[in-house]
Design a protein around this motif. Structure first.
Motif, PDB file in Angstrom:
ATOM      1  N   LYS A  62       0.843  -1.184   0.000  1.00 56.12           N
ATOM      2  CA  LYS A  62       0.000   0.000   0.000  1.00 56.12           C
ATOM      3  C   LYS A  62       0.881   1.237   0.000  1.00 56.12           C
ATOM      4  CE  LYS A  62      -0.685  -0.784   4.971  1.00 56.12           C
ATOM      5  NZ  LYS A  62      -0.215  -2.181   4.970  1.00 56.12           N
ATOM      6  N   GLU A  63       0.280   2.351  -0.377  1.00 59.23           N
ATOM      7  CA  GLU A  63       1.030   3.600  -0.468  1.00 59.23           C
ATOM      8  C   GLU A  63       0.133   4.745  -0.025  1.00 59.23           C
ATOM      9  OE1 GLU A  63       2.116   5.946  -4.294  1.00 59.23           O
ATOM     10  OE2 GLU A  63       3.767   4.540  -3.951  1.00 59.23           O
ATOM     11  N   VAL A  64       0.692   5.612   0.781  1.00 59.64           N
ATOM     12  CA  VAL A  64      -0.044   6.789   1.227  1.00 59.64           C
ATOM     13  C   VAL A  64       0.756   8.021   0.836  1.00 59.64           C
ATOM     14  CG1 VAL A  64      -0.961   8.054   3.200  1.00 59.64           C
ATOM     15  CG2 VAL A  64      -1.123   5.572   3.139  1.00 59.64           C
ATOM     16  N   SER A  65       0.089   9.002   0.294  1.00 61.74           N
ATOM     17  CA  SER A  65       0.761  10.236  -0.091  1.00 61.74           C
ATOM     18  C   SER A  65      -0.106  11.428   0.291  1.00 61.74           C
ATOM     19  CB  SER A  65       1.056  10.260  -1.596  1.00 61.74           C
ATOM     20  OG  SER A  65      -0.144  10.143  -2.332  1.00 61.74           O
ATOM     21  N   VAL A  66       0.519  12.587   0.285  1.00 56.99           N
ATOM     22  CA  VAL A  66      -0.176  13.835   0.575  1.00 56.99           C
ATOM     23  C   VAL A  66      -0.201  14.667  -0.702  1.00 56.99           C
ATOM     24  CG1 VAL A  66      -0.202  15.933   1.969  1.00 56.99           C
ATOM     25  CG2 VAL A  66       0.622  13.785   2.958  1.00 56.99           C
ATOM     26  N   LYS A  67      -1.377  15.019  -1.153  1.00 55.73           N
ATOM     27  CA  LYS A  67      -1.513  15.916  -2.290  1.00 55.73           C
ATOM     28  C   LYS A  67      -1.710  17.323  -1.746  1.00 55.73           C
ATOM     29  CE  LYS A  67      -4.077  16.696  -6.596  1.00 55.73           C
ATOM     30  NZ  LYS A  67      -5.230  16.274  -7.438  1.00 55.73           N
ATOM     31  N   ALA A  76      -0.553  21.394  -8.274  1.00 57.01           N
ATOM     32  CA  ALA A  76      -0.540  20.502  -7.113  1.00 57.01           C
ATOM     33  C   ALA A  76       0.688  19.608  -7.163  1.00 57.01           C
ATOM     34  CB  ALA A  76      -1.809  19.656  -7.068  1.00 57.01           C
ATOM     35  N   SER A  77       1.081  19.117  -5.995  1.00 55.95           N
ATOM     36  CA  SER A  77       2.227  18.222  -5.888  1.00 55.95           C
ATOM     37  C   SER A  77       1.883  17.093  -4.933  1.00 55.95           C
ATOM     38  CB  SER A  77       3.460  18.980  -5.374  1.00 55.95           C
ATOM     39  OG  SER A  77       3.784  20.057  -6.223  1.00 55.95           O
ATOM     40  N   PHE A  78       2.674  16.018  -5.016  1.00 57.26           N
ATOM     41  CA  PHE A  78       2.491  14.881  -4.125  1.00 57.26           C
ATOM     42  C   PHE A  78       3.734  14.706  -3.263  1.00 57.26           C
ATOM     43  CE2 PHE A  78      -0.928  13.726  -6.957  1.00 57.26           C
ATOM     44  CZ  PHE A  78      -1.818  13.027  -6.152  1.00 57.26           C
ATOM     45  N   LYS A  79       3.514  14.301  -2.031  1.00 53.76           N
ATOM     46  CA  LYS A  79       4.615  13.948  -1.135  1.00 53.76           C
ATOM     47  C   LYS A  79       4.316  12.579  -0.549  1.00 53.76           C
ATOM     48  CE  LYS A  79       6.949  15.311   3.165  1.00 53.76           C
ATOM     49  NZ  LYS A  79       8.310  15.446   2.648  1.00 53.76           N
ATOM     50  N   LEU A  80       5.232  11.626  -0.758  1.00 53.05           N
ATOM     51  CA  LEU A  80       5.027  10.279  -0.244  1.00 53.05           C
ATOM     52  C   LEU A  80       5.323  10.225   1.245  1.00 53.05           C
ATOM     53  CD1 LEU A  80       6.631   8.043  -3.010  1.00 53.05           C
ATOM     54  CD2 LEU A  80       4.216   8.499  -2.630  1.00 53.05           C
ATOM     55  N   THR A  81       4.586   9.386   1.943  1.00 49.15           N
ATOM     56  CA  THR A  81       4.873   9.123   3.347  1.00 49.15           C
ATOM     57  C   THR A  81       5.292   7.663   3.462  1.00 49.15           C
ATOM     58  OG1 THR A  81       2.676   8.357   3.966  1.00 49.15           O
ATOM     59  CG2 THR A  81       3.039  10.730   3.953  1.00 49.15           C
ATOM     60  N   ILE A 109      -5.217  13.665   1.836  1.00 56.83           N
ATOM     61  CA  ILE A 109      -4.483  12.413   1.976  1.00 56.83           C
ATOM     62  C   ILE A 109      -5.008  11.406   0.965  1.00 56.83           C
ATOM     63  CG2 ILE A 109      -3.673  10.675   3.602  1.00 56.83           C
ATOM     64  CD1 ILE A 109      -3.111  13.555   4.469  1.00 56.83           C
ATOM     65  N   CYS A 110      -4.084  10.751   0.245  1.00 53.92           N
ATOM     66  CA  CYS A 110      -4.446   9.733  -0.735  1.00 53.92           C
ATOM     67  C   CYS A 110      -3.867   8.384  -0.313  1.00 53.92           C
ATOM     68  CB  CYS A 110      -3.915  10.114  -2.116  1.00 53.92           C
ATOM     69  SG  CYS A 110      -4.306   8.899  -3.404  1.00 53.92           S
ATOM     70  N   ASN A 117      -7.945   3.960  -5.133  1.00 53.19           N
ATOM     71  CA  ASN A 117      -7.584   5.202  -4.457  1.00 53.19           C
ATOM     72  C   ASN A 117      -8.667   5.587  -3.448  1.00 53.19           C
ATOM     73  OD1 ASN A 117      -5.559   5.146  -6.318  1.00 53.19           O
ATOM     74  ND2 ASN A 117      -5.856   7.234  -7.059  1.00 53.19           N
ATOM     75  N   PHE A 118      -8.229   5.897  -2.228  1.00 56.01           N
ATOM     76  CA  PHE A 118      -9.144   6.391  -1.197  1.00 56.01           C
ATOM     77  C   PHE A 118      -8.601   7.729  -0.699  1.00 56.01           C
ATOM     78  CE2 PHE A 118      -9.274   1.755  -1.116  1.00 56.01           C
ATOM     79  CZ  PHE A 118     -10.639   1.508  -1.247  1.00 56.01           C
ATOM     80  N   TRP A 119      -9.528   8.641  -0.359  1.00 51.85           N
ATOM     81  CA  TRP A 119      -9.111  10.002  -0.018  1.00 51.85           C
ATOM     82  C   TRP A 119      -9.682  10.436   1.329  1.00 51.85           C
ATOM     83  CZ3 TRP A 119      -5.856  13.162  -2.791  1.00 51.85           C
ATOM     84  CH2 TRP A 119      -5.511  12.720  -4.079  1.00 51.85           C
ATOM     85  N   ASP A 120      -8.893  11.232   2.031  1.00 53.71           N
ATOM     86  CA  ASP A 120      -9.403  12.032   3.143  1.00 53.71           C
ATOM     87  C   ASP A 120      -9.098  13.483   2.801  1.00 53.71           C
ATOM     88  OD1 ASP A 120     -10.220  13.249   5.435  1.00 53.71           O
ATOM     89  OD2 ASP A 120      -8.617  12.464   6.712  1.00 53.71           O
TER      90      ASP A 120
END
Length: 473
Positions: A62-67, A76-81, A109-110, A117-120
């Motif tokens: 799994k992968e979580v990132s911040v858009k 917009a940009s993405f930052k991986l966590t 949050i993606c 894909n799930f979003w908050d």
């Protein structure tokens, strides 16, 4: 995440903040099941925002990132966590190359798992961080700013005392395997000269959250623990910040209390040096070894000096011994032969020798580690459960430090960190003495209770002993 330029002085003159208090969900698990990903908490320190992300564990990969966007989603940009079930978020303006200072950062949050894909995105409102100017040209301080104290208490989710608990020691919530950290923090809290320095010294009012990160957060934590307003605090902010400083503290897993103590004192020392070019850590905790190595053949000798923060004492393999027995064992002559031979500058060759260790300068705060863990012949770690009897008052180290006077070498015990269980499955607790109340407490994470000091001698799990020099100021 980078959003501004060092040329603009962002590190010192600006800070990130939430436009309104972030409300942590009371039904977190339900939200996780419904949305699959939830921003659990967020707090800001200077130009950095830290947060925790909780996801539903729908798969191993799994992968979580911040858009995020700094221009209201024109770009917009993405930052991986990191990819765990509990994730850490860190957005920072520190390393920016942009020439334009944004007024706010919008982010969501993606969560990607099994190509879904799930979003908050805060129910389509986005999460917002604002950038504000520090009009006083210095960071907010918990020692000066009442509103900031309230915010820090919220960051630590501090729980107030009941009317019948006022004045008792504040507990620290265990975050999963963080009793090692809690026990060290409680012991340092009861190190009176250190706590007084942080809470009363004028230099502490002007520290920079951007430059002295550990000192700043330690001050926040110590203030909450010492102010006697709270029964329990949850040390997530402190834990997350040190986790970004040292990878082994990133997860909420058990670690060695002794190693964490040395790590924390070292980082506090480095931050304090940047503030004033001097360090209370050196003044209180640093002692000096004197090592004398003598050639067996010609009796030529050399002397070396080495700084120490903690005395590590081997424990004899017996059912019962005294602290003095451990000290004697440490200072026995070590003979250097075979592969350990010493190069004698007088003989100009490798020679057999003997090495003697003694203390040249005693620290005001003496920390003793009882070496309970060692490797056996099968290279497995085993624990030595020998009962070590140690004095609560009038510990004398004059024999170990011949250069000291009898008064300088006297110490009083004020804290003991105990370790129950095995190396891989153990638990730390702390016994601390309050100098104001002259009362001992047992600190077991958030559980605090009065303790009868007469029982200290029967503690076969003592691991770290904290003594203060009797004439220390």
């Amino acid at each position: 995440m980078s959003v501004s330029s060092e040329k603009q002085g962002l590190n010192q003159e600006y800070s990130l903040c939430m436009p309104k208090d972030f409300e942590r969900s009371r039904n977190l698990l339900q939200q996780v099941y419904e949305k699959q990903v939830v921003l659990e908490y967020i707090f800001t320190r200077g130009i950095t925002a830290y947060g925790g992300i909780r996801v539903n564990n729908r798969g191993f990969h799994k992968e979580v990132s911040v858009k995020y966007s700094i221009d209201q989603w024109k770009t917009a940009s993405f930052k991986l966590t990191i990819t765990n079930d509990e994730l850490l978020l860190m957005l920072s303006t520190k390393d920016s190359t942009s020439s334009i200072l944004p007024m706010s950062i919008s982010f969501a949050i993606c969560y990607v798992v099994h190509e879904h894909n799930f979003w908050d995105n805060n129910y389509s409102l986005d999460y917002i961080l604002e950038i504000e100017e520090n009009t006083e040209k210095r960071s907010k301080s918990i020692l000066l700013d009442d509103a900031f104290r309230v915010q820090i208490a919220k960051d630590y989710r501090a729980i107030s005392h009941g009317s019948d608990q006022a004045g008792i020691v504040c507990g620290l919530k265990n975050l999963g395997g963080t009793c090692f950290m809690n026990s060290v923090l409680q012991s340092l809290l009861f190190t009176s000269p250190l706590t007084s320095y942080f809470l009363l010294n004028e230099d502490m009012k002007n520290i920079s959250v951007s430059n002295e990160i550990i000192v700043n957060e330690y001050l926040n934590l110590i203030y909450l623990l010492f102010c006697k307003k709270y029964a329990v605090i949850i040390p997530v902010p402190f834990k997350q910040i040190i986790g970004h400083m040292q990878d082994i503290y990133f997860e909420n897993q058990q670690q060695d209390a002794h190693e964490f103590l040395l790590f924390l004192l070292d980082y506090l020392h480095e931050d304090l040096i940047r503030i004033k070019s001097t360090s209370i850590i050196v003044d209180l905790f640093h002692g000096t070894y004197k090592s004398t190595t003598t050639c067996i053949d010609c009796e030529h000798f050399s002397i070396n000096f080495e700084t120490f923060v903690c005395l590590t004492l081997p424990i004899p393999l017996t059912s019962r011994c005294t602290l003095e027995d451990c000290l004697q064992h440490l200072y026995e002559d070590e003979y250097l032969a075979d592969d350990s031979r010493w190069f004698c500058s007088e003989c100009q060759r490798l020679c057999n020798g003997k090495k003697r260790l003694e203390i040249y300068k005693l620290p005001k705060i003496l920390i003793i580690q009882l070496k309970r863990f060692q490797l056996n012949h099968e290279f497995n770690w085993i624990k030595n459960d020998t009962l070590v009897l140690y004095p609560a008052d009038n510990l004398s180290l004059q024999q170990s430090c011949p250069s000291s006077s009898s008064q300088q070498a006297l110490y009083t015990l004020y804290s003991v960190i105990s370790h129950q269980g095995s190396l891989n499955d153990g638990h730390y607790t702390t016994f601390c003495r309050d100098n104001e109340q002259l009362q001992w407490f047992e600190c077991d994470d958030e559980k605090i209770k009065y303790f009868n000091s007469d029982k200290l001698d029967s503690n076969s799990n003592a691991y770290l002993l904290f003594y203060i020099m009797k004439n220390a100021t």
